[in-house]
Design an enzyme around this catalytic site. Structure first.
Site, PDB file in Angstrom:
ATOM      1  N   GLU A 184     -21.462 158.432  98.086  1.00  0.00           N
ATOM      2  CA  GLU A 184     -21.082 157.007  98.149  1.00  0.00           C
ATOM      3  C   GLU A 184     -21.223 156.460  99.569  1.00  0.00           C
ATOM      4  O   GLU A 184     -20.256 155.962 100.138  1.00  0.00           O
ATOM      5  CB  GLU A 184     -19.615 156.838  97.715  1.00  0.00           C
ATOM      6  CG  GLU A 184     -19.272 157.366  96.342  1.00  0.00           C
ATOM      7  CD  GLU A 184     -17.757 157.376  96.076  1.00  0.00           C
ATOM      8  OE1 GLU A 184     -16.964 157.037  96.987  1.00  0.00           O
ATOM      9  OE2 GLU A 184     -17.378 157.737  94.958  1.00  0.00           O
ATOM     10  N   PRO A 185     -22.393 156.530 100.170  1.00  0.00           N
ATOM     11  CA  PRO A 185     -22.507 156.029 101.541  1.00  0.00           C
ATOM     12  C   PRO A 185     -22.512 154.502 101.590  1.00  0.00           C
ATOM     13  O   PRO A 185     -23.068 153.850 100.712  1.00  0.00           O
ATOM     14  CB  PRO A 185     -23.859 156.577 102.006  1.00  0.00           C
ATOM     15  CG  PRO A 185     -24.651 156.738 100.747  1.00  0.00           C
ATOM     16  CD  PRO A 185     -23.666 157.044  99.646  1.00  0.00           C
ATOM     17  N   GLY A 186     -21.878 153.952 102.596  1.00  0.00           N
ATOM     18  CA  GLY A 186     -21.896 152.506 102.799  1.00  0.00           C
ATOM     19  C   GLY A 186     -22.453 152.204 104.176  1.00  0.00           C
ATOM     20  O   GLY A 186     -23.637 151.916 104.366  1.00  0.00           O
ATOM     21  N   ARG A 187     -21.582 152.344 105.185  1.00  0.00           N
ATOM     22  CA  ARG A 187     -21.937 151.992 106.564  1.00  0.00           C
ATOM     23  C   ARG A 187     -23.254 152.602 107.030  1.00  0.00           C
ATOM     24  O   ARG A 187     -24.065 151.934 107.668  1.00  0.00           O
ATOM     25  CB  ARG A 187     -20.817 152.474 107.488  1.00  0.00           C
ATOM     26  CG  ARG A 187     -20.983 152.067 108.935  1.00  0.00           C
ATOM     27  CD  ARG A 187     -19.961 152.780 109.838  1.00  0.00           C
ATOM     28  NE  ARG A 187     -18.671 152.953 109.270  1.00  0.00           N
ATOM     29  CZ  ARG A 187     -17.604 152.183 109.535  1.00  0.00           C
ATOM     30  NH1 ARG A 187     -17.704 151.211 110.409  1.00  0.00           N
ATOM     31  NH2 ARG A 187     -16.450 152.423 108.950  1.00  0.00           N
ATOM     32  N   CYS A 209      -8.413 130.039 117.113  1.00  0.00           N
ATOM     33  CA  CYS A 209      -7.201 129.877 117.919  1.00  0.00           C
ATOM     34  C   CYS A 209      -6.309 131.103 117.847  1.00  0.00           C
ATOM     35  O   CYS A 209      -5.209 131.051 117.281  1.00  0.00           O
ATOM     36  CB  CYS A 209      -6.463 128.636 117.447  1.00  0.00           C
ATOM     37  SG  CYS A 209      -7.513 127.204 117.580  1.00  0.00           S
ATOM     38  N   TYR A 250     -19.606 145.986 107.001  1.00  0.00           N
ATOM     39  CA  TYR A 250     -18.257 145.480 107.216  1.00  0.00           C
ATOM     40  C   TYR A 250     -18.252 144.287 108.178  1.00  0.00           C
ATOM     41  O   TYR A 250     -17.333 144.111 108.969  1.00  0.00           O
ATOM     42  CB  TYR A 250     -17.323 146.605 107.696  1.00  0.00           C
ATOM     43  CG  TYR A 250     -17.318 147.773 106.730  1.00  0.00           C
ATOM     44  CD1 TYR A 250     -16.790 147.625 105.459  1.00  0.00           C
ATOM     45  CD2 TYR A 250     -17.901 149.008 107.065  1.00  0.00           C
ATOM     46  CE1 TYR A 250     -16.821 148.672 104.541  1.00  0.00           C
ATOM     47  CE2 TYR A 250     -17.929 150.056 106.154  1.00  0.00           C
ATOM     48  CZ  TYR A 250     -17.383 149.878 104.903  1.00  0.00           C
ATOM     49  OH  TYR A 250     -17.409 150.915 104.000  1.00  0.00           O
TER      50      TYR A 250
END
Ligand code: LLP
Length: 423
Positions: free
Chosen positions: A281-284, A350, A378
């Site tokens: 399950e790789p993402g990054r 702000c 992300y």
């Protein structure tokens, strides 16, 4: 000039390019803040995993929380990937992008009854179940729907991934997964429940992991469980080993995906589990260094001891620095013949926490553009509308071609769905 860890982002002369396009030109054409992603970089990152797994029964489930733009999902679906999802909304995205529901694994500690029913009706591949109470509810929903739910139990191997505490998930004090010593009993329960079909085992120990050891430790703990569960007469067809491989933001040197997966497969084979289907399950690591966030310098200003570079992108566009004090590379899109100065790169929101980089050495003037590196993962997926700032536009680049894959959000887009009261 190449940037270490970013093979698809480089200076040609004095201009920073993504693939064959100058980022400054993309900024002029589409405006800023702008996310730009290299499709080639994504496919190259995927190829490392694919090479390691070639010849094996496997499925790479892209963890789409990292970047869920439909065109990004389409890219991975066309390359044969499945998806790791954590909400009904993510499932809808998979379907809209042409992904195969049977290649979806559904993770997450808080799946609702409605999400379970939706996923079952659409033919989801596997639920990664994170608690016994979730198991009971899923059994009820599946029995009522008359469709068996394929499941893995997400086990918590209690290993330290040695990463940021907010993104470490495999320690026993984390909210994730089923404790290692409770897993066998949970599998027995799963095997006895109506509507539940046990398919495999799952584990994910954290994110931005830069060493192989935590993976191998977790794998050993998972294989111990597999052996115990099968001895109890419950066959497990697949091993889902999660995601979490880190990328180079500054000087990290994570193992290459191919080497890491190769080492894990070596351990799996050595322990006699080589026949099992492997899910990852790789993402990054698939998208992080494929993307940049482009911002324009609005003002340079001095405040006391510090110099500030105020840009038009902010914490709502890119939360990682504000949320984790994450360090992300920041470079100028055009090199200037002037001495660099140290400054904090901050946005218009702000909040004092609204910074993208601190104490960065930059040679820039108002009107110049900066690229925040490693922003493909992300970044946009965590963007918000704080300060009623519209979310950025996104473009996908491939060589010298580029497509707008998300329109810049307008104020009207933002308050669509809000209502004035009659009095
Ligand atoms: N599988 C599961 C069950 C996960 O929870 C995650 C990430 C992944 C796979 C993918 O992990 P990756 O390969 O992307 O590391 N927002 C944080 C990262 C949160 C990760 C959450 N889970 C950040 O910006 O660093």
């Amino acid at each position: 000039m190449r940037l270490p860890g970013h093979p698809h982002i480089a200076y040609r002369g004095d201009r920073l390019h993504i693939d064959d396009l100058a980022l400054d030109d993309l900024g002029s054409r589409f405006g800023t803040p702008l996310y730009a992603y290299s499709r080639r970089a994504m496919l190259d990152a995927l190829a490392g995993y694919q090479r390691a797994l070639a010849g094996r029964d496997h499925l790479i489930c892209y963890a789409m929380k990292a970047n869920s733009n439909l065109a990004v999902l389409q890219t991975f679906a066309q390359a044969g990937c499945g998806f790791d999802i954590v909400s009904g909304g993510e499932f809808e995205r998979v379907l809209a992008a042409g992904g195969d529901p049977a290649k979806v694994v559904f993770s997450g500690v808080g799946k609702t009854r409605a999400e379970m029913a939706q996923a079952l009706a659409a033919g989801v591949g596997c639920f990664n179940v994170e608690s016994e109470s979730e198991l009971e509810l899923l059994s009820e929903v599946a029995a009522a729907a008359g469709r068996p739910a394929g499941i893995s139990l997400r086990v918590n191997p209690d290993v330290d991934a040695r990463t940021h505490p907010y993104i470490s998930t495999g320690l026993k004090d984390n909210k994730f997964g089923i404790a290692h010593d409770a897993a066998l009993a949970a599998y027995r329960r799963a095997a006895s429940l109506p509507g539940i079909e046990v398919l495999g085992i799952d584990c994910h120990i954290g994110s931005q992991i830069t060493a192989a050891e935590p993976y191998l430790d977790a794998l050993d703990r998972v294989l111990d469980l597999v052996e115990a569960v099968e001895s109890a007469g419950i066959p497990l067809h697949h091993l889902d080993l999660g995601g979490g491989l880190g990328i180079t933001y500054t000087d990290e040197q994570p193992p290459a995906a191919e080497a890491l997966v190769g080492a894990m497969l070596g351990r799996i084979d050595a322990r006699g589990h080589g026949h099992r289907r492997i899910l990852l399950e790789p993402g990054r690591s698939l998208v992080g260094n494929a993307g940049v966030l482009l911002a324009e310098v609005l003002y340079l200003k001095r405040g006391g001891e510090k110099a500030f570079c105020i840009v038009d992108a902010a914490m709502n566009d890119l939360m990682r620095p504000a949320m984790y004090e994450a360090w992300m590379g920041i470079v100028a899109c055009r090199l200037r013949d002037q001495a660099p100065q140290e400054m904090d790169v901050v946005g218009p929101v702000c909040e004092s926490g609204d910074w993208l980089g601190r104490a960065r050495s930059l040679a820039v003037q108002p009107g110049d553009r900066l690229a925040v590196l490693s922003a493909g993962a992300y970044g946009m997926s965590m963007a918000s509308n704080y300060n009623t700032r519209g979310r950025a536009a996104e473009v996908l680049v491939d060589g010298d071609a580029c497509w707008l894959i998300r329109d810049r959000e307008t104020p009207a887009d933002q308050f669509r769905g809000e209502h004035l009261v009659p009095r």
